[in-house]
Scaffold this active site. Structure first.
Site, PDB file in Angstrom:
ATOM      1  N   ASP A   1       3.985 -21.556  26.474  1.00  0.00           N
ATOM      2  CA  ASP A   1       3.899 -21.238  25.052  1.00  0.00           C
ATOM      3  C   ASP A   1       4.761 -22.229  24.287  1.00  0.00           C
ATOM      4  OD1 ASP A   1       6.456 -20.403  25.606  1.00  0.00           O
ATOM      5  OD2 ASP A   1       6.087 -18.284  25.239  1.00  0.00           O
TER       6      ASP A   1
ATOM      7  N   ASP B   1      -2.634 -13.382  28.972  1.00  0.00           N
ATOM      8  CA  ASP B   1      -1.338 -13.368  29.664  1.00  0.00           C
ATOM      9  C   ASP B   1      -0.597 -12.114  29.241  1.00  0.00           C
ATOM     10  OD1 ASP B   1      -0.435 -14.553  26.903  1.00  0.00           O
ATOM     11  OD2 ASP B   1       1.418 -14.002  27.942  1.00  0.00           O
TER      12      ASP B   1
END
Lengths: 377, 377
Positions: B93, B268
């Site tokens: 991320d 996720d």
């Protein structure tokens, strides 16, 4: 209980022996190190990894298991092996030692020990007979007699009183074990602190009673290594040659090597997993503290010649990072790495004794430890 | 950065798609669920188990890794894959989301976010350019643009401001990614809270800029599932058919099934490991709380038809005991069991889409969850 001997000495090299101990759940190659799965679990390590690391037998703590989940419950679930999924041999201690070290308000009498559970404060009574009953319910392959272990240093009179009590408890344990099926074993425990004469008296008394094997208890509790080795030397000649000898709660790789040289066959210790949780790795180079900043940028594994995949597969920098970050995986990897190191050491010890090269193996191994870790990069 | 497409749609069934995404470290089968290895480690699970469970790709958190051990250090050690030993694809991320949720004294400007590290209080600046630089240093296969995620419920004006800022940061991220080698990917992130018009505007803006894939962010943050699904339905038709779509931070098995039905390819979530640490197991029968006393004497496994060895190999009574005793092995087993359940679900979803039976699979799976756990014994 029959007095049948399930131990066979397969080779001797100086004072050291290698052999095999046959239990209802499988054969244990000796000298053997038993990793400790206190409450029915090895801390941070899967059973499959304990097995792959080469352990033939593990130790469970009666004190913990009787309080939670309870011996009767484990029996109803088919015994410790079925309950935990560890399909091999298990030895359980008597619970006595941990009553002394973990519980509160304990009171020792001739009959039993009463104490309060460290979990819920419940009052519990543990007698030699109940300890055997619990260990039989757990289904352990090797049960230990209940004993009283005195913290050193102590007065000779206190050591002697506890040693004599342990002898009487040994006899009662043996009577309680009479109904156990063939193949299951009961070990007596030599006490006597750091007093040679008391150790000898204890050993002689136990041999008179007669057990499947003999443990030496109350050592590795803070005394110098020389005292521990001296006590082994006093006791070993009295114990029957053909029976297994177990040094309880020991220890460092150095302690194990020296005790094997003096005829010890079995060991147990929490050190591989406990030190692993504290960032320490046992290796060919001695103990390595992964918390140390010297490892932060080091791409090299702990030991690139190790047969254990995790020992040669992870960068020191990664292990350092995991330990510093408090990641569970750090404790998991180091615990596994340490159990594998101990098992490899026992494998190499057995191998050296078989080949008659134990003396040179011992010197070489000690020299490697003394040389210390590889220089930082 | 080339605009080359590395995603291939291999099959469609209603709104659902199955495909493959080719990264520098391997191929990802979609729909894919990425277990989260926050700080370079999966909590309580070995990488080998993540792989065996069937995960093709995992997620690492830029915020954690840049603070400790540091992106430059990981780069010097050969990148995240070499550092951690996870040899497959990794998505990172941008760090932006966790700056918002974990750090103190954060200040958002047009240029960047400044904040104090939750580890040592150090002042750190994270800009879209630095986020990309960090992700390139980590060597992640899929980098995410930096965005600003607004906590819901929020005023429309605040949601719009953050969405517009995220669009500008997306453009800057793309420019910063220009020099990345072929095969590495950058995903843009759709924002816009729970406002349909803003979501559409965000999606259109990102498509104009052009990314390798498109994520939907700022959902599964406490809003009802119906709102989340409605937002997906607004956005999906705008996103290019041939590019992968990633729903960030989602979610429960139920959420995943519904999002797949609406054309999402990637997910996720920390749920498998976090819930595992709290004694919860994901199974065919729904979520099971192993802390519950109903399991204390139950010799049956969680699911005797599961293909995962630990799911069918350990008694509920044992898992209950481990959880109640706070044994690490309990968290380890349940985390592994949960990751395996999620991966099995994704496998079955892909299989059903390929065969054109996704609708019936979805109904059957939801019915099994709704039926609940087997009765206690």
């Amino acid at each position: 209980m029959t007095s049948a001997n399930h131990f066979e000495v397969l080779g001797r090299d100086g004072g050291a022996r290698t052999g095999s101990l046959t239990t209802p759940h499988g054969v244990v190659r000796t000298p053997a190190f038993m990793p400790v799965g206190t409450a029915g679990a090895m801390k941070g390590v899967h059973w499959r990894e304990v097995r792959e690391a080469g352990a033939d037998i593990v130790l469970g703590n009666t004190y913990h298991l009787m309080l939670r989940p309870g011996a009767e419950r484990i029996a109803a679930l088919g015994g410790l092996q079925k309950f935990t999924g560890w399909q091999g041999p298990m030895l359980t201690d008597s619970g006595g030692f941990q009553v002394m070290s973990l519980s509160e308000l304990r009171k020792v009498s001739e009959t039993s020990v009463t104490f309060r559970s460290h979990i819920d404060g419940a009052k519990v009574e543990l007698s030699p007979e109940r300890s055997i009953e619990v260990q039989r319910l757990l289904g352990s392959d090797i049960a230990m007699q209940m004993d009283e272990c005195v913290r050193l240093p102590a007065e000779r009179a206190d050591i002697e009183r506890a040693m004599q009590l342990s002898l009487r408890w040994g006899e009662r344990s043996k009577r309680a074990f009479e109904t156990a099926p063939d193949g299951y074993m009961l070990f007596g425990i030599v006490q006597g602190g750091d007093v040679a004469g008391l150790r000898q008296e204890s050993a002689r008394g136990l041999v008179d009673t007669g057990f499947h094997g003999y443990a030496i208890g109350g050592l590795a509790v803070g005394e110098p290594q020389s005292v521990m080795l001296a006590m082994i030397e006093e006791v070993a000649p009295i114990l029957p040659e053909e029976r297994p000898r177990y040094l309880m709660g020991v220890g460092t790789p150095e302690d194990i090597l020296e005790a094997v040289a003096r005829g010890i066959d079995m060991f147990d210790c929490v050190m591989p997993t406990r030190n692993g949780r504290h960032g320490m790795a046992f290796t060919r180079f001695g103990q390595i503290n992964l918390r140390n900043a010297r490892h932060a940028d080091d791409p090299r594994p702990l030991d690139d010649e190790s047969p254990w995949p995790s020992t040669r597969g992870y960068a020191r920098a990664y292990l350092h990072h995991l330990v510093k970050s408090g990641e569970t995986l750090g404790a998991m990897l180091l615990s596994e790495i340490n159990i594998a190191y101990y098992q490899r050491l026992m494998h190499d010890i057995r191998d050296a004794i078989s080949k008659g090269t134990f003396a040179s193996f011992r010197e070489r191994t000690r020299a490697e430890w003394a040389q210390g870790d590889i220089p930082p990069r």
